[in-house]
Design a protein around this motif. Structure first.
Motif, PDB file in Angstrom:
ATOM      1  N   GLN A  42     -14.762  -7.100  -3.487  1.00  0.00           N
ATOM      2  CA  GLN A  42     -14.251  -6.510  -4.721  1.00  0.00           C
ATOM      3  C   GLN A  42     -15.403  -5.794  -5.423  1.00  0.00           C
ATOM      4  O   GLN A  42     -16.530  -5.826  -4.959  1.00  0.00           O
ATOM      5  N   ASN A 109      -6.200  -8.821  -1.919  1.00  0.00           N
ATOM      6  CA  ASN A 109      -6.616  -8.832  -3.314  1.00  0.00           C
ATOM      7  C   ASN A 109      -6.799  -7.441  -3.900  1.00  0.00           C
ATOM      8  O   ASN A 109      -6.296  -7.146  -4.986  1.00  0.00           O
ATOM      9  N   TYR A 110      -7.496  -6.564  -3.227  1.00  0.00           N
ATOM     10  CA  TYR A 110      -7.741  -5.228  -3.757  1.00  0.00           C
ATOM     11  C   TYR A 110      -6.433  -4.458  -3.878  1.00  0.00           C
ATOM     12  O   TYR A 110      -6.178  -3.798  -4.887  1.00  0.00           O
ATOM     13  N   HIS A 112      -3.497  -5.646  -4.276  1.00  0.00           N
ATOM     14  CA  HIS A 112      -2.711  -6.233  -5.365  1.00  0.00           C
ATOM     15  C   HIS A 112      -3.130  -5.656  -6.718  1.00  0.00           C
ATOM     16  O   HIS A 112      -2.290  -5.320  -7.536  1.00  0.00           O
ATOM     17  N   HIS A 113      -4.422  -5.527  -6.952  1.00  0.00           N
ATOM     18  CA  HIS A 113      -4.903  -5.069  -8.248  1.00  0.00           C
ATOM     19  C   HIS A 113      -4.848  -3.552  -8.415  1.00  0.00           C
ATOM     20  O   HIS A 113      -4.777  -3.064  -9.536  1.00  0.00           O
TER      21      HIS A 113
END
Length: 160
Positions: A42, A109-110, A112-113
């Motif tokens: 991230q 994760n990336y 999703h954001h």
């Protein structure tokens, strides 16, 4: 496992720092102390799914990885001093559901954001594919158990 960087350490998703991290992960992936199955880079922190024999092996393995990363990132940007903001945060995964959720979370994760800014079907190049771990896990739960949830509770999660 999550580990945050100090604000002055830079942005990790740039090509140079990301290459340093991926190289360090590959070198440590099948180490004697830890096996890195999945990672996600991230902007200011790292997510890892790792296997370790015990808490001491985890601590020593992450310590070695952190030192390797800090030295290389500092050398790359010509700075000195600490790179990581604090100690790593870890959580022991004990069930199929916990492992499945952790693998999904780390590898997606990336996306999703940043999903509103990404094209459909985007696969993060700075994260492992959930079905292609960096190092082949030894424990059944991380190797195949997380994919074999009982049908009554299974979520749809198909390989790309």
């Amino acid at each position: 496992m999550t580990q945050r960087l100090r604000p002055d350490a830079g942005y990790l998703r740039k090509q140079g720092p990301a290459q340093v991290l991926v190289r360090a992960f590959r070198e440590a992936a099948e180490g004697q102390r830890i096996r890195i199955a999945h990672y996600s880079i991230q902007g200011n922190h790292l997510h890892l799914v790792v296997e370790a024999e015990n808490a001491l092996a985890l601590a020593r393995g992450i310590q070695g990885l952190s030192v390797r990363i800090a030295r290389r990132l500092n050398a790359r940007v010509g700075r000195r001093g600490p790179v990581f903001a604090d100690r790593y945060h870890s959580h022991v995964l004990e069930s199929r559901r916990e492992v499945a959720n952790a693998v999904r979370y780390v590898t997606g994760n990336y996306v999703h954001h940043a999903r509103e800014h990404l094209p459909p079907g985007f696969r993060d190049p700075l994260a492992t594919n959930p079905f292609e771990p960096l190092a082949q896990p030894k424990l059944w739960l991380l190797r195949i158990g997380w994919q074999a949830e009982p049908a009554s509770r299974a979520r749809v999660f198909e390989p790309p």
